[in-house]
Design an enzyme around this catalytic site. Structure first.
Site, PDB file in Angstrom:
ATOM      1  N   LYS A 123       0.826  -1.219   0.000  1.00  0.00           N
ATOM      2  CA  LYS A 123       0.000   0.000   0.000  1.00  0.00           C
ATOM      3  C   LYS A 123       0.855   1.262   0.000  1.00  0.00           C
ATOM      4  O   LYS A 123       0.553   2.222  -0.707  1.00  0.00           O
ATOM      5  CB  LYS A 123      -0.933   0.018   1.220  1.00  0.00           C
ATOM      6  CG  LYS A 123      -2.130  -0.913   1.085  1.00  0.00           C
ATOM      7  CD  LYS A 123      -3.135  -0.631   2.195  1.00  0.00           C
ATOM      8  CE  LYS A 123      -4.306  -1.586   2.152  1.00  0.00           C
ATOM      9  NZ  LYS A 123      -5.212  -1.413   3.286  1.00  0.00           N
ATOM     10  N   LYS A 204      -4.904 -10.370  -5.991  1.00  0.00           N
ATOM     11  CA  LYS A 204      -6.023 -10.633  -5.075  1.00  0.00           C
ATOM     12  C   LYS A 204      -7.231  -9.772  -5.462  1.00  0.00           C
ATOM     13  O   LYS A 204      -7.056  -8.599  -5.813  1.00  0.00           O
ATOM     14  CB  LYS A 204      -5.553 -10.275  -3.653  1.00  0.00           C
ATOM     15  CG  LYS A 204      -6.518 -10.613  -2.559  1.00  0.00           C
ATOM     16  CD  LYS A 204      -6.104  -9.957  -1.246  1.00  0.00           C
ATOM     17  CE  LYS A 204      -6.321  -8.462  -1.272  1.00  0.00           C
ATOM     18  NZ  LYS A 204      -6.311  -7.772   0.003  1.00  0.00           N
ATOM     19  N   LYS A 207     -11.224  -4.342  -3.088  1.00  0.00           N
ATOM     20  CA  LYS A 207     -12.180  -3.247  -3.284  1.00  0.00           C
ATOM     21  C   LYS A 207     -11.524  -2.117  -4.070  1.00  0.00           C
ATOM     22  O   LYS A 207     -12.145  -1.504  -4.931  1.00  0.00           O
ATOM     23  CB  LYS A 207     -12.653  -2.704  -1.932  1.00  0.00           C
ATOM     24  CG  LYS A 207     -13.598  -3.633  -1.190  1.00  0.00           C
ATOM     25  CD  LYS A 207     -14.032  -3.006   0.140  1.00  0.00           C
ATOM     26  CE  LYS A 207     -13.886  -3.972   1.286  1.00  0.00           C
ATOM     27  NZ  LYS A 207     -13.401  -3.415   2.537  1.00  0.00           N
TER      28      LYS A 207
HETATM   29  P1  TYM Z   1     -10.917  -5.641   4.603  1.00  0.00           P
HETATM   30  O1  TYM Z   1     -12.117  -4.780   4.599  1.00  0.00           O
HETATM   31  O2  TYM Z   1      -9.812  -5.299   3.655  1.00  0.00           O
HETATM   32  O3  TYM Z   1     -11.305  -7.172   4.324  1.00  0.00           O
HETATM   33  C1  TYM Z   1     -12.372  -7.770   5.032  1.00  0.00           C
HETATM   34  C2  TYM Z   1     -12.190  -9.282   5.068  1.00  0.00           C
HETATM   35  O4  TYM Z   1     -12.232  -9.829   3.738  1.00  0.00           O
HETATM   36  C3  TYM Z   1     -11.096 -10.668   3.528  1.00  0.00           C
HETATM   37  N1  TYM Z   1     -10.726 -10.587   2.098  1.00  0.00           N
HETATM   38  C4  TYM Z   1     -10.624 -11.641   1.282  1.00  0.00           C
HETATM   39  N2  TYM Z   1     -10.792 -12.964   1.476  1.00  0.00           N
HETATM   40  C5  TYM Z   1     -10.608 -13.792   0.410  1.00  0.00           C
HETATM   41  N3  TYM Z   1     -10.273 -13.336  -0.844  1.00  0.00           N
HETATM   42  C6  TYM Z   1     -10.084 -12.024  -1.083  1.00  0.00           C
HETATM   43  N4  TYM Z   1      -9.762 -11.589  -2.291  1.00  0.00           N
HETATM   44  C7  TYM Z   1     -10.270 -11.111   0.005  1.00  0.00           C
HETATM   45  N5  TYM Z   1     -10.173  -9.753   0.125  1.00  0.00           N
HETATM   46  C8  TYM Z   1     -10.444  -9.461   1.411  1.00  0.00           C
HETATM   47  C9  TYM Z   1     -10.018 -10.080   4.427  1.00  0.00           C
HETATM   48  O5  TYM Z   1      -9.004 -11.006   4.702  1.00  0.00           O
HETATM   49  C10 TYM Z   1     -10.830  -9.720   5.656  1.00  0.00           C
HETATM   50  O6  TYM Z   1     -11.033 -10.850   6.480  1.00  0.00           O
HETATM   51  N6  TYM Z   1      -7.610  -5.461   8.241  1.00  0.00           N
HETATM   52  C11 TYM Z   1      -8.942  -6.035   8.026  1.00  0.00           C
HETATM   53  C12 TYM Z   1     -10.006  -5.354   8.843  1.00  0.00           C
HETATM   54  C13 TYM Z   1      -9.801  -5.448  10.326  1.00  0.00           C
HETATM   55  C14 TYM Z   1      -9.875  -6.630  11.118  1.00  0.00           C
HETATM   56  C15 TYM Z   1      -9.638  -6.211  12.466  1.00  0.00           C
HETATM   57  C16 TYM Z   1     -10.105  -7.968  10.813  1.00  0.00           C
HETATM   58  C17 TYM Z   1      -9.531  -4.422  11.185  1.00  0.00           C
HETATM   59  N7  TYM Z   1      -9.444  -4.852  12.479  1.00  0.00           N
HETATM   60  C18 TYM Z   1      -9.639  -7.142  13.511  1.00  0.00           C
HETATM   61  C19 TYM Z   1     -10.091  -8.894  11.877  1.00  0.00           C
HETATM   62  C20 TYM Z   1      -9.861  -8.482  13.194  1.00  0.00           C
HETATM   63  C21 TYM Z   1      -9.247  -6.074   6.549  1.00  0.00           C
HETATM   64  O7  TYM Z   1      -8.494  -6.579   5.786  1.00  0.00           O
HETATM   65  O8  TYM Z   1     -10.405  -5.579   6.106  1.00  0.00           O
END
Ligand code: TYM
Length: 339
Positions: A123, A204, A207
């Site tokens: 990032k 991957k 969003k």
């Molecule tokens: P975010 O919003 O980027 O992603 C949310 C969840 O979706 C999963 N994910 C995927 N899984 C499979 N294939 C993909 N292409 C894919 N893209 C996203 C992510 O692994 C995530 O589980 N940092 C976290 C948010 C967060 C969080 C936390 C999670 C903040 N505090 C505490 C767990 C515990 C995140 O990536 O959000």
């Protein structure tokens, strides 16, 4: 103590979250939300909408839209099957203990640990100016998890490194100030933990890429026509092999999407597609996706329009999150000598 609360308190605790940075895609659904829903009865679940994480890339957020995006993610949690009677849903910025614990944990986390994070490296490489929030992102995530004495963190594969870091931070705090924080574990599904982009199966599904490229991801609000169109354009190859082991990344991604949505064993799927072309595979993948997300979409728009219900769920969630997180924060402050 009422019955629901007693049952919640006796089960191992799950914590997870999603950033309100736009409409969720099927990667978020398969890697996170579907796993949460499937395991909901086994755990005391806490699901957060992590808006403080969303602002680590300020250019990607319009302040006028953020509150609505938070509501959209909450409505999507509920539409996918998160039941507020079994799970607590709340907004991160409404519970100040998260920022407070994150600051304390920043003071015990070596910068070198943060600079090694893969997501930070990718990032920050795309930013003109890298803000400190982006570097400290995983410390806030550790605070989210550690504040609730979490046992299990169900996430996609991309977040595994951040959960590992939360464990390291907790261990370091405990060794410096005495055992205070519970060490969590990640829960990552065997297949589908990393859904790839339809336009580029080496990247991957994300969003941010979906905002730039129309055919990158299937969004959970896409109509059946759009889903069919996007999948029909998905990158495949010229060798025509429909097998989990031998297929190219694009075909493997389509097979994995089929597997996770249909719930069928891989051998059965391979047998079904034996001797068939990619055109047929794509049509079938589109149909299993549409079948599962159509009822989710109906509920989603209904819930999104029911503002009082949504507010009630988030208010109840906030109240429980405030109570639970204050206990751990008080212990941490006590151990470190703060009043
Ligand atoms: P975010 O919003 O980027 O992603 C949310 C969840 O979706 C999963 N994910 C995927 N899984 C499979 N294939 C993909 N292409 C894919 N893209 C996203 C992510 O692994 C995530 O589980 N940092 C976290 C948010 C967060 C969080 C936390 C999670 C903040 N505090 C505490 C767990 C515990 C995140 O990536 O959000």
């Amino acid at each position: 103590m009422n019955k629901q609360k007693k049952q919640q308190d006796e089960k191992p605790r799950v914590f997870s979250g999603v950033q309100p940075t736009g409409i969720l895609h099927i990667g978020n659904y398969i890697g996170a939300l579907k796993v949460w829903v499937e395991n909901q009865d086994l755990y005391d679940n806490i699901f957060c909408i992590v808006d403080l994480h969303a602002i680590t890339i300020p250019e990607a957020i319009n302040p006028k839209d953020l509150k609505q995006q938070v509501r959209e993610v909450a409505a999507m949690y509920l539409a996918c099957g998160i039941d507020p009677k079994k799970s607590t849903i709340f907004v991160q910025s409404e519970v100040p203990s998260h920022s407070e614990l994150a600051w304390i944990l920043n003071c015990v986390t070596p910068i070198s640990w943060l600079e090694k994070m893969t997501q930070y490296k990718s990032k920050s490489g795309k930013q003109k100016t890298v803000n400190a929030g982006l570097l400290n992102y995983p410390v806030l995530m550790a605070a989210d998890i550690l504040l609730y004495e979490t046992d299990i963190v169900p996430v996609g594969e991309d977040q595994k490194q951040h959960v590992e870091l939360s464990r390291d931070i907790a261990r370091r705090f405990n060794s410096l100030f005495g055992t205070t924080l519970k060490i969590p574990k990640s829960m990552i599904r065997k297949s589908g933990a990393r859904i790839m982009g339809l336009d580029n199966p080496l990247q991957k599904m994300s969003k941010s890429a979906a905002i730039k490229k129309n055919d990158h991801a299937i969004m959970l609000t896409d109509s059946p026509e759009i889903i069919r169109k996007k999948i029909s354009k998905a990158v495949t190859d010229a060798n025509g092999e429909i097998s989990f082991r031998k297929a190219s990344p694009g075909v493997k991604n389509l097979l994995t999407i089929h597997e996770t949505f249909s719930g069928k064993p891989t051998l059965e799927i391979e047998e079904y597609f034996k001797g068939k072309g990619y055109g047929f595979l794509k049509k079938e993948v589109a149909e299993v996706v549409i079948n599962e997300i159509r009822p989710i979409q109906e509920k989603y728009f209904q819930i999104l329009n029911d503002k009082p219900y949504l507010e009630k769920v988030l208010e109840q969630g906030k109240s429980r999150a405030l109570g639970l997180s204050n206990i751990v924060l008080r212990n941490v402050k006590n151990q470190i000598g703060l009043s």
